[in-house]
Design a protein around this motif. Structure first.
Motif, PDB file in Angstrom:
ATOM      1  N   SER A   1       0.828  -1.224   0.000  1.00 15.37           N
ATOM      2  CA  SER A   1       0.000   0.000   0.000  1.00 15.37           C
ATOM      3  C   SER A   1       0.851   1.259   0.000  1.00 15.37           C
ATOM      4  O   SER A   1       0.374   2.323  -0.360  1.00 15.37           O
ATOM      5  N   GLY A   2       2.089   1.150   0.466  1.00  6.31           N
ATOM      6  CA  GLY A   2       2.961   2.321   0.482  1.00  6.31           C
ATOM      7  C   GLY A   2       3.830   2.360   1.731  1.00  6.31           C
ATOM      8  O   GLY A   2       3.703   1.542   2.640  1.00  6.31           O
ATOM      9  N   TRP A   3       4.741   3.336   1.715  1.00  9.50           N
ATOM     10  CA  TRP A   3       5.613   3.581   2.864  1.00  9.50           C
ATOM     11  C   TRP A   3       4.977   4.670   3.714  1.00  9.50           C
ATOM     12  O   TRP A   3       4.531   5.693   3.191  1.00  9.50           O
ATOM     13  N   TYR A   4       4.984   4.453   5.027  1.00  5.70           N
ATOM     14  CA  TYR A   4       4.379   5.407   5.948  1.00  5.70           C
ATOM     15  C   TYR A   4       5.365   5.777   7.048  1.00  5.70           C
ATOM     16  O   TYR A   4       6.127   4.940   7.522  1.00  5.70           O
ATOM     17  N   GLN A   5       5.304   7.042   7.425  1.00  2.00           N
ATOM     18  CA  GLN A   5       5.997   7.515   8.624  1.00  2.00           C
ATOM     19  C   GLN A   5       4.891   8.022   9.526  1.00  2.00           C
ATOM     20  O   GLN A   5       4.287   9.056   9.242  1.00  2.00           O
ATOM     21  N   GLY A   6       4.622   7.253  10.564  1.00  2.00           N
ATOM     22  CA  GLY A   6       3.445   7.546  11.381  1.00  2.00           C
ATOM     23  C   GLY A   6       2.211   7.314  10.523  1.00  2.00           C
ATOM     24  O   GLY A   6       2.094   6.284   9.864  1.00  2.00           O
ATOM     25  N   GLU A   7       1.320   8.284  10.488  1.00  2.47           N
ATOM     26  CA  GLU A   7       0.104   8.175   9.668  1.00  2.47           C
ATOM     27  C   GLU A   7       0.276   8.767   8.274  1.00  2.47           C
ATOM     28  O   GLU A   7      -0.628   8.676   7.446  1.00  2.47           O
ATOM     29  N   GLU A   8       1.420   9.366   8.026  1.00  4.96           N
ATOM     30  CA  GLU A   8       1.647  10.065   6.756  1.00  4.96           C
ATOM     31  C   GLU A   8       2.261   9.130   5.713  1.00  4.96           C
ATOM     32  O   GLU A   8       3.288   8.494   5.952  1.00  4.96           O
ATOM     33  N   LYS A   9       1.609   9.049   4.556  1.00  4.39           N
ATOM     34  CA  LYS A   9       2.148   8.266   3.452  1.00  4.39           C
ATOM     35  C   LYS A   9       3.286   9.066   2.812  1.00  4.39           C
ATOM     36  O   LYS A   9       3.121  10.235   2.479  1.00  4.39           O
ATOM     37  N   ILE A  10       4.431   8.424   2.658  1.00  4.74           N
ATOM     38  CA  ILE A  10       5.619   9.082   2.110  1.00  4.74           C
ATOM     39  C   ILE A  10       5.825   8.615   0.674  1.00  4.74           C
ATOM     40  O   ILE A  10       6.020   7.427   0.419  1.00  4.74           O
TER      41      ILE A  10
ATOM     42  N   THR B   1      11.841   7.175   9.299  1.00  8.84           N
ATOM     43  CA  THR B   1      11.595   5.824   9.781  1.00  8.84           C
ATOM     44  C   THR B   1      10.325   5.382   9.065  1.00  8.84           C
ATOM     45  O   THR B   1       9.226   5.857   9.368  1.00  8.84           O
ATOM     46  N   LEU B   2      10.499   4.506   8.081  1.00 10.84           N
ATOM     47  CA  LEU B   2       9.395   4.119   7.204  1.00 10.84           C
ATOM     48  C   LEU B   2       8.896   2.716   7.536  1.00 10.84           C
ATOM     49  O   LEU B   2       9.684   1.799   7.780  1.00 10.84           O
ATOM     50  N   VAL B   3       7.570   2.584   7.521  1.00 11.30           N
ATOM     51  CA  VAL B   3       6.928   1.298   7.764  1.00 11.30           C
ATOM     52  C   VAL B   3       6.143   0.925   6.513  1.00 11.30           C
ATOM     53  O   VAL B   3       5.387   1.739   5.980  1.00 11.30           O
ATOM     54  N   ALA B   4       6.325  -0.314   6.048  1.00 13.07           N
ATOM     55  CA  ALA B   4       5.573  -0.812   4.895  1.00 13.07           C
ATOM     56  C   ALA B   4       4.153  -1.154   5.347  1.00 13.07           C
ATOM     57  O   ALA B   4       3.959  -1.811   6.371  1.00 13.07           O
ATOM     58  N   LYS B   5       3.174  -0.691   4.592  1.00 15.78           N
ATOM     59  CA  LYS B   5       1.768  -1.028   4.871  1.00 15.78           C
ATOM     60  C   LYS B   5       1.296  -1.975   3.769  1.00 15.78           C
ATOM     61  O   LYS B   5       1.629  -1.804   2.591  1.00 15.78           O
ATOM     62  N   TRP B   6       0.500  -2.949   4.194  1.00 15.63           N
ATOM     63  CA  TRP B   6       0.062  -4.008   3.280  1.00 15.63           C
ATOM     64  C   TRP B   6      -1.447  -4.189   3.351  1.00 15.63           C
ATOM     65  O   TRP B   6      -2.061  -3.962   4.388  1.00 15.63           O
ATOM     66  N   GLU B   7      -1.994  -4.621   2.244  1.00 13.22           N
ATOM     67  CA  GLU B   7      -3.383  -5.073   2.193  1.00 13.22           C
ATOM     68  C   GLU B   7      -3.358  -6.554   1.813  1.00 13.22           C
ATOM     69  O   GLU B   7      -2.521  -6.964   1.005  1.00 13.22           O
ATOM     70  N   VAL B   8      -4.263  -7.313   2.419  1.00 13.00           N
ATOM     71  CA  VAL B   8      -4.320  -8.739   2.085  1.00 13.00           C
ATOM     72  C   VAL B   8      -4.848  -8.866   0.663  1.00 13.00           C
ATOM     73  O   VAL B   8      -5.840  -8.232   0.294  1.00 13.00           O
ATOM     74  N   GLU B   9      -4.160  -9.693  -0.112  1.00 11.10           N
ATOM     75  CA  GLU B   9      -4.548  -9.908  -1.517  1.00 11.10           C
ATOM     76  C   GLU B   9      -5.757 -10.819  -1.539  1.00 11.10           C
ATOM     77  O   GLU B   9      -5.777 -11.869  -0.899  1.00 11.10           O
ATOM     78  N   ASN B  10      -6.803 -10.376  -2.246  1.00  9.31           N
ATOM     79  CA  ASN B  10      -8.018 -11.209  -2.389  1.00  9.31           C
ATOM     80  C   ASN B  10      -7.764 -12.237  -3.473  1.00  9.31           C
ATOM     81  O   ASN B  10      -7.507 -11.886  -4.614  1.00  9.31           O
ATOM     82  N   VAL B  11      -7.887 -13.480  -3.079  1.00 14.02           N
ATOM     83  CA  VAL B  11      -7.715 -14.569  -4.051  1.00 14.02           C
ATOM     84  C   VAL B  11      -9.054 -15.247  -4.205  1.00 14.02           C
ATOM     85  O   VAL B  11      -9.638 -15.743  -3.244  1.00 14.02           O
ATOM     86  N   THR B  12      -9.557 -15.218  -5.412  1.00 15.91           N
ATOM     87  CA  THR B  12     -10.838 -15.890  -5.674  1.00 15.91           C
ATOM     88  C   THR B  12     -10.564 -17.270  -6.234  1.00 15.91           C
ATOM     89  O   THR B  12      -9.708 -17.444  -7.099  1.00 15.91           O
ATOM     90  N   LYS B  13     -11.275 -18.253  -5.693  1.00 13.46           N
ATOM     91  CA  LYS B  13     -11.102 -19.625  -6.164  1.00 13.46           C
ATOM     92  C   LYS B  13     -12.102 -19.885  -7.282  1.00 13.46           C
ATOM     93  O   LYS B  13     -13.260 -19.545  -7.180  1.00 13.46           O
ATOM     94  N   ALA B  14     -11.590 -20.514  -8.293  1.00 12.31           N
ATOM     95  CA  ALA B  14     -12.456 -20.799  -9.439  1.00 12.31           C
ATOM     96  C   ALA B  14     -13.065 -22.165  -9.348  1.00 12.31           C
ATOM     97  O   ALA B  14     -12.668 -23.076  -8.735  1.00 12.31           O
TER      98      ALA B  14
END
Length: 159
Positions: A128-137, A146-159
């Motif tokens: 999702s991006g690099w964040y310093q605190g609540e601010e997206k950098i 000091t950067l923290v990686a933010k992630w979203e879970v990937e939606n995997v649809t089963k066929a």
């Protein structure tokens, strides 16, 4: 002969008195080497305590005043030609990948250097991006991070 002896005594006295006189005032000239300063002391009297001003130069740290190869920290009764010595500022980036991975992360950069942030990867997630605190950098400026990686879970649809 007596006349020559008196003349010789006056010459000796004149030379002795002339040699024993000390200089009472001194000068300081400055080369700011691209920096800026105000209220620089350029003249001082013997025995005066002179405080050297710390100049400023954007993007640089001041290392001191130098005369030749000698760093000058205390002004004594003599004339000076001082040159400001600078070191470019260096900044750091600390990363928290939050379980992700990334090669060749830039951890140090110099003032004015362009820095492109790398995109890390994490299995089953979308970055999702690099964040310093609540601010997206998105753009790195001249400061430490000091950067923290933010992630979203990937939606995997089963066929």
């Amino acid at each position: 002969m007596k006349k020559y002896l008196i003349i010789l005594i006056f010459i000796c006295l004149f030379v002795f008195v002339g040699c024993s006189q000390t200089q009472n005032s001194y000068t300081i000239s400055y080369d700011l080497n691209g920096g800026e300063a105000s209220n620089l002391v350029t003249n001082f009297e013997a025995g005066t305590k002179v405080e050297l001003i710390v100049p400023e130069k954007e993007g640089y740290d001041f290392l001191g005043w130098y005369q030749g190869n000698n760093k000058i920290e205390v002004i004594e009764d003599q004339n000076y030609t001082l040159v400001a010595n600078w070191k470019i500022k260096t900044y750091t980036i600390t990363y928290d990948l939050d379980g992700g991975s990334c090669d060749d992360l830039i951890e140090k950069f110099e003032h004015g250097q362009s820095v492109n942030l790398k995109t890390p990867t994490k299995e089953g997630h979308i970055f999702s991006g690099w964040y310093q605190g609540e601010e997206k950098i998105e753009v790195i400026n001249n400061q430490n991070y000091t950067l923290v990686a933010k992630w979203e879970v990937e939606n995997v649809t089963k066929a």
